[in-house]
Design a protein around this motif. Structure first.
Motif, PDB file in Angstrom:
ATOM      1  N   SER A  50      22.605 -20.386   3.564  1.00  0.00           N
ATOM      2  CA  SER A  50      23.450 -21.573   3.516  1.00  0.00           C
ATOM      3  C   SER A  50      23.066 -22.463   2.335  1.00  0.00           C
ATOM      4  O   SER A  50      21.935 -22.425   1.853  1.00  0.00           O
ATOM      5  CB  SER A  50      23.329 -22.359   4.826  1.00  0.00           C
ATOM      6  OG  SER A  50      21.990 -22.796   5.019  1.00  0.00           O
ATOM      7  N   ASP A  51      24.031 -23.252   1.879  1.00  0.00           N
ATOM      8  CA  ASP A  51      23.820 -24.162   0.764  1.00  0.00           C
ATOM      9  C   ASP A  51      23.685 -25.594   1.267  1.00  0.00           C
ATOM     10  O   ASP A  51      24.325 -25.978   2.252  1.00  0.00           O
ATOM     11  CB  ASP A  51      24.981 -24.095  -0.235  1.00  0.00           C
ATOM     12  CG  ASP A  51      25.075 -22.734  -0.904  1.00  0.00           C
ATOM     13  OD1 ASP A  51      24.077 -21.998  -0.856  1.00  0.00           O
ATOM     14  OD2 ASP A  51      26.142 -22.419  -1.457  1.00  0.00           O
ATOM     15  N   GLU A  52      22.870 -26.362   0.580  1.00  0.00           N
ATOM     16  CA  GLU A  52      22.707 -27.777   0.924  1.00  0.00           C
ATOM     17  C   GLU A  52      22.651 -28.599  -0.348  1.00  0.00           C
ATOM     18  O   GLU A  52      21.898 -28.268  -1.277  1.00  0.00           O
ATOM     19  CB  GLU A  52      21.435 -27.987   1.741  1.00  0.00           C
ATOM     20  CG  GLU A  52      21.214 -29.449   2.140  1.00  0.00           C
ATOM     21  CD  GLU A  52      19.960 -29.626   2.966  1.00  0.00           C
ATOM     22  OE1 GLU A  52      19.459 -30.779   3.045  1.00  0.00           O
ATOM     23  OE2 GLU A  52      19.473 -28.625   3.527  1.00  0.00           O
ATOM     24  N   ALA A  53      23.478 -29.635  -0.406  1.00  0.00           N
ATOM     25  CA  ALA A  53      23.486 -30.509  -1.578  1.00  0.00           C
ATOM     26  C   ALA A  53      22.264 -31.424  -1.544  1.00  0.00           C
ATOM     27  O   ALA A  53      21.844 -31.890  -0.478  1.00  0.00           O
ATOM     28  CB  ALA A  53      24.768 -31.340  -1.611  1.00  0.00           C
ATOM     29  N   ALA A  54      21.685 -31.649  -2.713  1.00  0.00           N
ATOM     30  CA  ALA A  54      20.503 -32.508  -2.813  1.00  0.00           C
ATOM     31  C   ALA A  54      20.638 -33.409  -4.024  1.00  0.00           C
ATOM     32  O   ALA A  54      21.259 -33.050  -5.022  1.00  0.00           O
ATOM     33  CB  ALA A  54      19.236 -31.671  -2.925  1.00  0.00           C
TER      34      ALA A  54
END
Length: 236
Positions: A50-54
């Motif tokens: 999964s991708d997570e914005a930071a």
């Protein structure tokens, strides 16, 4: 108001800079300061795919963090069992930026925040007005701000140095040094000599002596050992 700044070819020219050049410089100044003072964004890929914005700290905040002891990002190499108390390159860059903004804006009536990031953004707000009244400064500030961005990125993510294994420094005689490893959380042995791709030079980590690549190869040939073993190991 008189602005003090380094003399450039623009300010030395007898004629006024072309308006289109100044307009482009104004945009370049603003863009460079945005890179210095605005946070960035990244995407983190988790183990499950999964991708997570930071949000990433702006360059100035990252450099300011590097000034603190223990936060060095440049793989510093020192003498036996020595670790520098602060990143001197980062400290010098922060001081240079503060000094220029203070020299330029010190007597202005606008706010003067303590935070360097906010200081830089206020400094860049002058760009639109000064492209007409102080075009020479705008040209200079664009080049200077872009150089600060370049220096900050090099400090935070320097190019690797390729070690020269099995060779002793012809100046001090050292063939290895102790280097702090953030991964190992201890000092490890590394060859004293390395190739710095930024300087295009051979560098001794023990005594800081440097030699241009050509001079180093001539020195190796004169010593009867023209073959220089450049390993895939890197410092930092």
């Amino acid at each position: 108001m008189t602005l003090q700044y380094a003399t450039t070819s623009y300010s030395e020219a007898a004629r006024r800079p072309e308006p289109e050049h100044v307009a482009l410089a104004r945009l370049a100044w603003e863009v460079a300061v945005d890179q210095l003072a605005l946070p960035g964004h990244a995407v983190i890929v988790r183990d499950d795919g999964s991708d997570e914005a930071a949000v990433v700290l702006c360059l100035l905040d990252q450099v300011a963090e590097a000034v603190m002891p223990g936060n060095e990002r440049n793989g510093s190499v020192g003498g036996p069992a020595s670790r520098p108390p602060a990143a001197l390159g980062a400290l010098a860059l922060v001081a240079e930026i503060r000094q220029e903004i203070r020299r330029c804006c010190g007597d202005h009536e606008h706010e003067h925040p303590e935070n360097l990031r906010e200081q830089a953004r206020i400094w860049a707000r002058h760009a639109e007005e000064w492209q007409h009244s102080y075009p020479d400064y705008v040209l200079w500030a664009a080049e200077q701000a872009a150089e600060w961005v370049r220096q900050a990125r090099l400090l935070l993510d320097p190019p690797p140095r390729y070690t020269l294994r099995g060779r002793a420094c012809p100046t001090c005689g050292a063939d290895s040094v102790q280097v702090w490893s953030d991964e190992e959380s201890e000092y490890i042995r590394r060859p004293a000599l390395s190739i710095d791709p930024e300087q295009l030079a051979a560098v001794c980590a023990a005594c800081s002596q440097t030699w241009p690549i050509g001079a180093w190869m001539n020195l190796a040939a004169a010593s009867g050992n023209p073959g220089t073993d450049v390993t895939g190991d890197t410092l930092g």
